[in-house]
Enzyme design. Sequence first.
Site, PDB file in Angstrom:
ATOM      1  N   GLY A  13       9.050   0.846   7.630  1.00 22.19           N
ATOM      2  CA  GLY A  13       7.696   0.325   7.795  1.00 22.19           C
ATOM      3  C   GLY A  13       7.067  -0.138   6.494  1.00 22.19           C
ATOM      4  N   LYS A  55      -1.800  14.644  -1.465  1.00 23.14           N
ATOM      5  CA  LYS A  55      -1.810  13.293  -0.889  1.00 23.14           C
ATOM      6  C   LYS A  55      -2.979  13.134   0.081  1.00 23.14           C
ATOM      7  CE  LYS A  55      -0.931   9.367   0.790  1.00 23.14           C
ATOM      8  NZ  LYS A  55      -1.201   8.113   0.131  1.00 23.14           N
ATOM      9  N   ALA A  89      -0.865   1.299  -2.334  1.00 25.91           N
ATOM     10  CA  ALA A  89      -1.908   0.725  -1.496  1.00 25.91           C
ATOM     11  C   ALA A  89      -1.373  -0.585  -0.951  1.00 25.91           C
ATOM     12  CB  ALA A  89      -3.165   0.473  -2.315  1.00 25.91           C
ATOM     13  N   GLU A 134       3.707   9.186  -0.915  1.00 21.93           N
ATOM     14  CA  GLU A 134       3.601   7.842  -1.482  1.00 21.93           C
ATOM     15  C   GLU A 134       2.128   7.472  -1.657  1.00 21.93           C
ATOM     16  OE1 GLU A 134       5.931   5.828  -2.798  1.00 21.93           O
ATOM     17  OE2 GLU A 134       4.027   4.970  -3.396  1.00 21.93           O
ATOM     18  N   ARG A 137      -3.784  -2.311  11.308  1.00 20.28           N
ATOM     19  CA  ARG A 137      -4.034  -0.988  11.871  1.00 20.28           C
ATOM     20  C   ARG A 137      -5.406  -0.469  11.440  1.00 20.28           C
ATOM     21  NH1 ARG A 137       1.472   1.931  10.205  1.00 20.28           N
ATOM     22  NH2 ARG A 137       1.115   0.632   8.379  1.00 20.28           N
ATOM     23  N   ASN A 162      -6.368  10.549  -0.457  1.00 23.74           N
ATOM     24  CA  ASN A 162      -6.891   9.594   0.531  1.00 23.74           C
ATOM     25  C   ASN A 162      -8.323   9.933   0.918  1.00 23.74           C
ATOM     26  OD1 ASN A 162      -4.719   7.944   0.548  1.00 23.74           O
ATOM     27  ND2 ASN A 162      -3.921   8.578   2.536  1.00 23.74           N
ATOM     28  N   CYS A 216      -4.024   4.909   7.265  1.00 21.74           N
ATOM     29  CA  CYS A 216      -4.040   6.240   6.639  1.00 21.74           C
ATOM     30  C   CYS A 216      -5.383   6.962   6.603  1.00 21.74           C
ATOM     31  CB  CYS A 216      -3.525   6.120   5.208  1.00 21.74           C
ATOM     32  SG  CYS A 216      -1.811   5.572   5.164  1.00 21.74           S
TER      33      CYS A 216
HETATM   34  N1  LIG Z   1       0.850   2.219   4.963  1.00 25.13           N
HETATM   35  C1  LIG Z   1       0.415   2.737   3.833  1.00 25.13           C
HETATM   36  O1  LIG Z   1      -0.292   2.102   3.059  1.00 25.13           O
HETATM   37  C2  LIG Z   1       0.820   4.137   3.434  1.00 25.13           C
HETATM   38  C3  LIG Z   1       0.639   4.531   2.114  1.00 25.13           C
HETATM   39  C4  LIG Z   1       1.039   5.803   1.745  1.00 25.13           C
HETATM   40  C5  LIG Z   1       1.569   6.665   2.696  1.00 25.13           C
HETATM   41  N2  LIG Z   1       1.699   6.267   3.990  1.00 25.13           N
HETATM   42  C6  LIG Z   1       2.301   7.196   4.944  1.00 25.13           C
HETATM   43  O2  LIG Z   1       3.679   6.850   5.077  1.00 25.13           O
HETATM   44  C7  LIG Z   1       4.120   7.084   6.413  1.00 25.13           C
HETATM   45  C8  LIG Z   1       4.693   5.812   7.004  1.00 25.13           C
HETATM   46  O3  LIG Z   1       3.671   4.848   7.081  1.00 25.13           O
HETATM   47  P1  LIG Z   1       3.988   3.315   7.378  1.00 25.13           P
HETATM   48  O4  LIG Z   1       2.717   2.591   7.179  1.00 25.13           O
HETATM   49  O5  LIG Z   1       5.212   2.895   6.674  1.00 25.13           O
HETATM   50  O6  LIG Z   1       4.318   3.421   8.974  1.00 25.13           O
HETATM   51  P2  LIG Z   1       4.984   2.290   9.846  1.00 25.13           P
HETATM   52  O7  LIG Z   1       4.513   2.524  11.240  1.00 25.13           O
HETATM   53  O8  LIG Z   1       4.797   0.939   9.234  1.00 25.13           O
HETATM   54  O9  LIG Z   1       6.558   2.612   9.774  1.00 25.13           O
HETATM   55  C9  LIG Z   1       7.146   3.748  10.314  1.00 25.13           C
HETATM   56  C10 LIG Z   1       8.512   3.365  10.894  1.00 25.13           C
HETATM   57  O10 LIG Z   1       9.190   4.569  11.286  1.00 25.13           O
HETATM   58  C11 LIG Z   1       9.979   4.266  12.423  1.00 25.13           C
HETATM   59  N3  LIG Z   1      10.366   5.505  13.100  1.00 25.13           N
HETATM   60  C12 LIG Z   1       9.567   6.367  13.780  1.00 25.13           C
HETATM   61  N4  LIG Z   1      10.290   7.403  14.240  1.00 25.13           N
HETATM   62  C13 LIG Z   1      11.573   7.217  13.832  1.00 25.13           C
HETATM   63  C14 LIG Z   1      12.766   7.946  13.994  1.00 25.13           C
HETATM   64  N5  LIG Z   1      12.794   9.110  14.637  1.00 25.13           N
HETATM   65  N6  LIG Z   1      13.907   7.444  13.451  1.00 25.13           N
HETATM   66  C15 LIG Z   1      13.891   6.258  12.794  1.00 25.13           C
HETATM   67  N7  LIG Z   1      12.786   5.526  12.598  1.00 25.13           N
HETATM   68  C16 LIG Z   1      11.620   5.987  13.113  1.00 25.13           C
HETATM   69  C17 LIG Z   1       9.089   3.364  13.242  1.00 25.13           C
HETATM   70  O11 LIG Z   1       9.856   2.607  14.175  1.00 25.13           O
HETATM   71  C18 LIG Z   1       8.430   2.498  12.149  1.00 25.13           C
HETATM   72  O12 LIG Z   1       9.135   1.282  11.927  1.00 25.13           O
HETATM   73  C19 LIG Z   1       2.912   7.637   7.156  1.00 25.13           C
HETATM   74  O13 LIG Z   1       2.952   9.032   7.113  1.00 25.13           O
HETATM   75  C20 LIG Z   1       1.737   7.147   6.335  1.00 25.13           C
HETATM   76  O14 LIG Z   1       0.623   7.987   6.455  1.00 25.13           O
HETATM   77  C21 LIG Z   1       1.368   5.011   4.358  1.00 25.13           C
END
Ligand SMILES: NC(=O)c1ccc[n+]([C@@H]2O[C@H](COP(=O)([O-])OP(=O)(O)OC[C@H]3O[C@@H](n4cnc5c(N)ncnc54)[C@H](O)[C@@H]3O)[C@@H](O)[C@H]2O)c1
Length: 465
Positions: free
Chosen positions: A12, A224, A172, A169, A350, A228, A280
Amino acid sequence: MNIKSVCCIGAGYVGGPTMAIIAKYCPDIQVNVVDINPERISQWNERDLSDLPVYEPGLKEIVEKCRGKNLNFSTNMEKYIAEADLIFISVNTPTKTRGIGSGQAIDLKYVEASSREISNYARGHTIVVEKSTLPVKTAQTIKAILDAAVKGEKNLEKKKTFSVLSNPEFLAEGTAINDLENPDRVLIGGDDKEAINDLVNIYSRWIEKEKVLTTDLWSSELSKLISNAFLAQRISSINTISALCEATGAKIKDVSLAVGMDRRIGKYFLNSGPGFGGSCFKKDISNLVYISNHYGLFEVAEYWQKVLDINYWQQRRFVELIVKTMFGTISSKTIAILGFSFKANTNDTRESPAIYICRKLIEEGAFLKIYDPKVKYSQMQKDLLFNDQRIGEEKWVYSNSIYETFENVDSAVFLTEWEEFESLNWQEISIKMRQPSWVFDTRSIVNMEEVKKSGINIWQVGYGN
Ligand SMILES: NC(=O)c1ccc[n+]([C@@H]2O[C@H](COP(=O)([O-])OP(=O)(O)OC[C@H]3O[C@@H](n4cnc5c(N)ncnc54)[C@H](O)[C@@H]3O)[C@@H](O)[C@H]2O)c1
């Protein structure tokens, strides 16, 4: 351990860019990113790099350089988990929508599923790293699942061992590549010194060792969440002051500048706007509220809940203001929406304030023309589902061209701070809009004087009319 193969579960917004950077700086390490969603993986493998599932400035250049060499995207979890010396869990951690803690607690089902996949397929010793943002003490759950696999195995040859680390992570969206290349800090929590060292050795290929902070697991997980919460709190704080500026005639940008020049406060996250979005902030603060209540710290929970309440309030007050200004009704009026992503330089929608604001304007009877330079039509369609029903095209249209968006509209609402909105030709726009026309600038990014000169009425956040 000499780390030769890394696997990331979750392709993701975090998994994709983070692994691209590791692949860039560690050409001797094979980086495999796996996901259960085949569509996402095929998008990461697209030949046309402008169709990657995540838009981040600088990302496609790195993918172009590393993909097919030491960066690989695949749905074959079994193979790449088995090959990995170190596995990042980077799956989504949404808020629970049912059952105990619904609306507040984090749903750990994807983390749990990932842990089970690891326990099934891993071989030998594997370092498992929490990259997702997780409630404090989740590492315990992961450990319990992994330990069950260890205990169940009688054949010593096949015995697996695991070390669990937390490495949240802090990137941003919109500046992910720069944040990953030049982070303020890298945080690693754990108690296995050797495993910590192995992870430090990866980061130290491009980050000074002094920036790598090591703590115990729980402090890392909680840090973390709190980072946030503090960032979101600043946004809610400045948004309350935007309303006070509008009421008193003080200018929000001058106030932000004066306040932010104090080194104890700092200048970041002091721009008022339509409230925070993204995947987040809301879920992490909701989780903080949940955890605080869980430990009986009700005042702490109430304090953080207010940060969320102010965020909703800011969006609600904008909708009310738009309706009131447009003579009390927007029924049968056409409104241009400029920007749909939750912030500039990302295609992520989102929790975007645009979703709530657009829905409310539609509910009030307006017809919307929506333009965003990076968000696709199909994404807007999903976001504007209403009770699982698609909001029909009779309520909104997608616009491909910024200037066309203003054609025959009664007002224009700026919701995302895209750079291209800063230097629009307002004379040209004023001819296209119906009279009397209004601009509602919820980011205070358009040139107020130019808009006024063109004969359009303008309201700006933190300034008013
Ligand atoms: N987006 C941000 O800016 C950000 C920044 C820091 C931390 N985070 C944290 O990082 C984490 C991921 O966020 P994101 O934005 O990348 O989410 P996202 O939804 O973009 O990506 C998550 C991916 O995980 C996959 N997935 C889910 N279950 C799975 C499984 N069992 N096996 C394989 N793949 C699986 C989903 O299909 C999806 O593609 C979250 O906990 C979020 O809070 C996000």
